[in-house]
Design an enzyme around this catalytic site. Structure first.
Site, PDB file in Angstrom:
ATOM      1  N   ASP A 222      43.598  70.655 -20.368  1.00 50.93           N
ATOM      2  CA  ASP A 222      44.383  71.182 -19.261  1.00 50.93           C
ATOM      3  C   ASP A 222      45.556  72.034 -19.739  1.00 50.93           C
ATOM      4  OD1 ASP A 222      45.206  71.008 -16.325  1.00 50.93           O
ATOM      5  OD2 ASP A 222      46.990  70.163 -17.293  1.00 50.93           O
ATOM      6  N   GLU A 291      41.333  75.217 -20.371  1.00 55.83           N
ATOM      7  CA  GLU A 291      41.820  75.844 -19.148  1.00 55.83           C
ATOM      8  C   GLU A 291      43.018  76.718 -19.483  1.00 55.83           C
ATOM      9  OE1 GLU A 291      43.794  74.623 -14.860  1.00 55.83           O
ATOM     10  OE2 GLU A 291      44.641  74.022 -16.779  1.00 55.83           O
TER      11      GLU A 291
END
Length: 586
Positions: A222, A291
């Site tokens: 993330d 990401e």
């Protein structure tokens, strides 16, 4: 002879110790499915989805043909940011269940042949994490786990610089006990970790190994661009966004808090942990996804630093419902040009941070489902998009849960809220769409669930988005053209028919003996499409025999047009695989 036997025995023993990574590249043509656990399936009727609920629905992925599932955070958390504020990286949040529940989910997934990928959230912790609590208690070791600085005027009111949080407002929060400010790229209860500290790096590697031992098949990492910041704390310059206020993240150009070069080496070190583990334990390759909402160059650079799948958000961020076929062609070709020769492209149309595909592209959800399935590489499906779920835009301020929306205030919350695309999965027409029997769910179910739900689409004798989704995945698994074929992307401007000047996007994938086409009508009007020699297929004679769902096998002549309904997408193949075509509703 004796020495030869000893040498052979030694080499055999060495190979058994070192192991070997198995099944390399299993992910290269996979369809991954993102599960937002709070909204997928509630087993205990408290209104919140959980691990037992996910386990009870694993057959859905087998039915659809999905190869891997990715779970948004399930770790222990105060749920300030619904799991992205982690208080214990090695524990399950009680509202999702127990570690035993997770182990049962893993065991059942393996029985069904499903890969399981977890979210890794390395940028920050919750302020309730034991590391931060020990820091506040005065333990010197843990103070250096985070980023602490004195304010400009050391008055407890003036932050160290002008940096702004992604969630708006200052990216610094003052702590009177420490008499300093701590840095947080996101919510103020999510203090950033200090990756300049080798002990922090070692802690995160230990977290990765912990979950690998539980059997997970990889991680989606993330918020990667935020892992490092410039050490000298320079103020960031004003952006070109004239509508942003001084509290808005878009007010500044984030040249000192994103895309630091050290980020890439950190990602490479985590990939090494995955490879070393798979090698030592003779297991299938562990996949790493990253990401990064950043530039094309910065995103694709992760290919060279260990990311198998640096998420490609360009079909979300760089095109929209008003974009032309030429815009889509440009985006596709740009990504393909930046993808290294032996790497795999990937295509993402929706996720938990962005409006749903069917809301961004009204009446076009079928053709937009076809697009990532026909393009080379990995396709990622956000939960509910296989049935065309849409955003619930009427969530009230009182029902709003997203901290990004809450921080924006009552007047701006609707423009900032991610709640509309996180509502419960619509399984059937029963209470709460079959998601939960609770009197109230954590977010309200969309009002259209009685007609738009999985059961209706699975049981329908008519063509539905879900059966097209299934067929496309079957095609990806069986078609050499879609696994190995050359890619051509063309824009065809037709100047006759019902819609003069309309555009088609034509995508072809071809290997000797097999061709697959995707043709997308970029018009709200009926139109005609004429196959021509320059459309790039070497199918030999004057026609190609085509398979298409709901149409008999027929010949498409180069001099006879195909009729296309408004916004229709059509997948055609010269193989004998039955293929889907959309209807007027899609």
């Amino acid at each position: 002879m004796y020495r030869t036997l000893c040498l052979c025995s030694f080499l055999l023993a060495l190979s058994l110790v070192s192991g070997e990574i198995k099944n390399k590249g299993w992910w290269k043509h996979a369809v991954f499915y993102q599960i937002y656990p709070r909204s997928f399936m509630d087993s205990d009727n408290d209104g919140i989805g959980d691990l037992k609920g996910i386990t009870s629905k694993l057959e859905h992925f087998v039915d659809a043909g999905v190869q891997g599932i990715w779970l948004s955070p399930i770790f222990a958390s105060p749920m300030v940011d619904f799991g992205y504020d982690i208080s214990d990286f090695k524990a399950i949040s009680p509202e999702f269940g127990t570690m035993a529940d997770f182990e049962r989910l893993m065991a059942r997934s393996k029985q069904l042949g499903l890969k399981v990928v977890l979210d890794l959230v390395p940028n920050h912790t919750s302020d309730k994490h034991v590391w931060f609590q020990r820091c506040l208690a005065g333990e010197k070791k843990y103070r250096n786990y985070y980023i602490w600085k004195k304010g400009r005027q050391n008055d407890g009111r003036t932050p160290p610089n002008n940096w702004i949080s992604v969630f708006s407002g200052p990216a610094w929060t003052y702590n009177a006990t420490m008499n300093q400010w701590y840095f947080h790229q996101f919510e103020y209860r999510q203090p950033d970790l200090n990756y300049s500290n080798p002990e922090v790096r070692a802690e995160m590697e230990d977290v990765i190994r912990f979950w690998l031992k539980k059997g997970v098949d990889g991680f989606r990492v993330d918020a990667v661009p935020h892992l490092f910041e410039r050490d000298d704390l320079r103020d960031e310059p004003r952006s070109s966004n004239k509508n942003a206020t001084s509290r808005d993240y878009t007010y500044l150009d984030h040249i000192y808090t994103k895309d630091d070069p050290r980020t890439y080496e950190l990602v490479r070190s985590w990939r090494k942990v995955l490879d070393d583990y798979a090698n030592a334990n003779n297991e299938d390759e562990k996949v790493m996804m990253t990401e990064a909402y950043t530039s094309l160059d910065n995103t694709t650079r992760f290919y060279n630093y260990g990311s198998h799948i640096p998420f490609n958000f360009k079909l979300i961020t760089d095109v929209n419902n008003n974009s032309t076929a030429s815009d889509f062609k440009r985006i596709i070709e740009m990504w393909m040009a930046q993808t290294p020769k032996n790497a795999s492209a990937n295509w993402v149309l929706g996720n938990h941070d962005r409006s749903r595909t069917a809301s961004r592209y009204p009446k076009r959800e079928i053709q937009m489902t076809m697009l990532p399935m026909i393009l080379p590489g990995v396709a990622v499906t956000y939960y509910g998009e296989e049935i065309g779920m849409v955003d619930k835009r009427d969530i009230s301020w009182e029902d709003t849960q997203d901290p990004q929306a809450c921080n924006a205030g009552k007047d701006k919350y609707q423009s900032q809220s991610r709640d509309p695309n996180r509502t419960p999965f619509q399984w059937n027409a029963s209470k709460n769409s079959g998601f939960s029997k609770a009197n109230q769910t954590w977010l309200p179910v969309h009002a259209n669930y009685k007609t738009l739900n999985l059961a209706n689409q699975r049981n329908s004798t008519d063509q539905t988005l879900y059966n097209i989704y299934q067929t496309l995945i079957r095609l990806r698994k069986s078609s050499r053209a879609l696994q190995e074929g050359d890619l051509k992307v063309m824009v065809v401007n037709e100047t006759y028919g019902y819609c003069k000047g309309c555009q088609f996007l034509l995508i072809s994938r071809e290997v000797p003996g097999e061709i697959v086409f995707l043709i997308m009508n970029f018009s709200p009007k009926m139109n005609l499409f004429l196959f021509q020699l320059e459309h790039g297929s070497n199918y030999g004679s004057t026609y190609v025999e085509i398979d298409a769902l709901n149409r008999k096998r027929y010949r498409v002549f180069r001099d006879r047009p195909l009729y296309f309904l408004p916004w229709e997408g059509m997948v055609l193949s010269s193989s004998r695989q039955q293929l889907p075509t959309s209807g007027i509703k899609g």
